[in-house]
Write a protein that holds these residues in place. Structure first.
Motif: not given
Lengths: 394, 394
Positions: A80-81, A103, A125, A129, A156-158, B283-288, B295, B297, B299-300, B332-333, B335, B352
């Motif tokens: 996962q990491k 990231v 996503d 990145q 969540r992601c994606g 912040v490792m995802s801003v897709a949503a 929201r 995501i 990395d903690a 590992e995420h 929100i 991001l």
């Protein structure tokens, strides 16, 4: 003045050949026979369905377990990491998927450096990145496989759909050091739906979203060699979906109390997994055993077992010990009492110094508390397996 | 075939001199200025009351912090487990109280061996524990101080009253290698009562039970040199109680979000502590970020912060960032969403790659997830402190 004696070292929790009851507690214990049966069942189910198995190492963080999975036919592992992947590469695992977005400069440099030692893939996503991955690979002189993650309902992601995925495929294709491999489509929420029917329906909806995204990519002439996702709770549906080329379950290795609450299929389908992971604890106070609210105190609390998905369950002679409940976890204390409504009284309580086995509520964060897994076969300690990726969350 | 490059090592999370925003996340960050003020406040309050301070090292597991506490006047430290004491003895701490019952041969042997290197005390609440301690000390050729734990309302460890305590004192006195030092009287439940008045009343009831036990011992001619207990949530009442000779607070060093929910006294009493401990996440995802439920995501997740006492709280510019909530922790995420009811929208969300600081819900089990504490002063990394007792739960 006489010289001081040498400071003692912390002894290991157990030595091979010792009886289980001699393990120094709290300790995490793996029943090797149940473990081997769990590995066989999952691999056989994937083999029968013609789907590749890439177990998730975030559940165990233990290279000995990853090597056992690969030896039985797994194509590699998920991490996962990025930092989590490091001990597995060091142990000889040669195909690793980081099932997450990466990231940050330090992480990207490590990922690109690891890609010189093993086949590594990673999720994206966001187009930024992709650019950062390309730059890190250019600097390291390495190549990475890239999967576009699509959101199939978890929120969540994606990316949202196939059209957005297509834009990322185009971004990946602009960089010769990056290779588009396919899609990641994972929905964690489905895994823990309790009813068999509701899990089946949720998995079907998620598979439809994945299929819709694949159609858009195919329509644009993009081939997705890999479609990866799924977990222990949805694996029977994912295998039959016709969508996934590869599954990434993790918890099936151990089964935890939370997954144990999932309702199985009515028909035996060969996909039942056994509890193989136990928390060994010792009763260290019985001062309150004979009071109005009888209880004993064990030496395993919040720092020895994750409680996010429920408290651990007492276990005895191969089954849930229905006479006892683990009532509450303090930092280093666990409160054990006669089970409510079970007609059990203070006489059901274990004695001072007695060892208890408990099934952890959630295996992944519980493993993350320990340096060592004590393996046991037939009540005797077989060995010590390092949980080498413990704490590797960067 | 060219030789493979050397496998990269996991880099440290930060280097001294780097800006805080360059720390590799997830990481635990200690604000050294707030930390120093917390240490001063607690030591001064104890000094004013003429009560000794023996801070609980289970909160930090970090020898650098223990040495700082002792340098300011603490008489020593508490540990909760024997193995936890080991790195502190190795770092030069010479007076340690294991504030717990110790059961099991391996633990007793380690405790008795450590007692040759430092002054060690331990709790008992059963005569069989006394006999086992005596035997371990006889084997190791060492001496231990022993405190009888009394239950002052928590219903966990500890004998019920002074009469039961007196029987244990008599058992201790039969062994020349054991020295009765006094009583431990701790009530964890009081620490987290939210209202100032209810905490005061509960602490007063607990102090009355302690005083009653002391009277019984005094009546039998037994002197209790030490009466130890108390915690960050009750320290102002414990200091004024006239019962305790020594207090064992731990969380005041860091303050966590849970203690932050305690209601303070109406009058400023100098016993307010500051948040000094932060979880740095990226912040490792801003897709949503731009969907119907916006929201991002980070990395903690569960493996980077304990959630047993509530989720971490977003922090910015020295205060709670009211625009954001940390909604949920997966393995590992994390929100993060606009705060409910704060009128904040998607534009409040971090970008991001942006670093977020969060106040952990519960400091003790959060420290237990990390090998390293990143110390920071004025936004710049000062150093790395090993969390040397991490995972030492045996």
């Amino acid at each position: 003045m006489p010289a001081l004696p040498t400071l003692p070292a912390l002894p290991p929790p157990a030595l091979p050949g010792q009886p289980l009851r001699a393990v120094d507690t709290p300790a995490l214990v793996l029943d090797l026979d149940a473990f081997a049966r769990n590995l066989e069942r999952m691999q056989s189910a994937c083999d029968r369905a013609g789907v590749q198995l890439r177990p998730h190492a975030k559940a165990h963080k233990c290279p000995d377990i990853a090597l056992a999975q690969v030896a039985r036919g797994a194509v590699g592992i998920c991490c996962q990491k990025v930092s989590e992947a490091l001990p597995f590469v060091a142990a000889g695992i040669r195909d690793l998927h980081v099932s997450n977005q990466v990231v940050g400069g330090s992480k990207l440099a490590l990922l690109a450096a690891l890609a010189r030692h093993a086949h590594l893939s990673v999720c994206v996503d966001d187009a930024r990145q992709v650019e950062a991955l390309a730059e890190a690979c250019a600097t390291a002189g390495s190549r990475l496989s890239v999967l576009v993650e699509i959101d199939i309902g978890q929120g969540r992601c994606g990316v949202a759909d196939g059209t957005a995925a297509l834009r990322l495929v185009e971004a990946i294709d602009r960089h010769p050091q990056l290779v588009f491999r396919g899609l990641q489509a994972y929905h964690g929420g489905i895994q823990h739906l309790r009813g068999h029917g509701e899990r089946r329906e949720a998995a079907a909806r998620a598979a439809q979203r994945t299929a819709a995204a694949l159609r858009i990519l195919q329509g644009a002439g993009v081939r997705s060699e890999v479609v990866t996702g799924g977990g222990t709770g949805s694996v029977e549906f994912d295998l039959a979906s016709g969508v996934y080329t590869e599954l990434q379950p993790g918890s099936y290795v151990f089964m935890d109390a939370d997954y144990g609450r999932n309702q199985g299929a009515a028909a035996a389908d060969g996909l039942r997994f056994e509890h193989s992971l136990f928390l060994a604890a010792t009763v260290m106070s019985v001062a309150a055993a004979s009071r109005a609210e009888p209880r004993v105190i064990v030496d395993a609390g919040l720092k020895s077992v994750a409680t996010d998905s429920g408290l651990p369950l007492p276990w005895r002679d191969g089954a849930r010990d229905g006479r006892l409940d683990y009532l509450a976890a303090n930092d280093e204390h666990g409160i054990v009492a006669p089970a409510a409504g079970a007609g059990a009284g203070a006489d059901a309580l274990p004695a001072l110094g007695e060892q208890m086995l408990l099934v952890p509520g959630h295996c992944d964060p519980t493993l993350n508390l320990y340096e060592t897994l004590v393996t046991v076969r037939g009540g005797t300690v077989a060995g010590l397996w390092p949980v080498a990726a413990r704490g590797h969350s960067r």
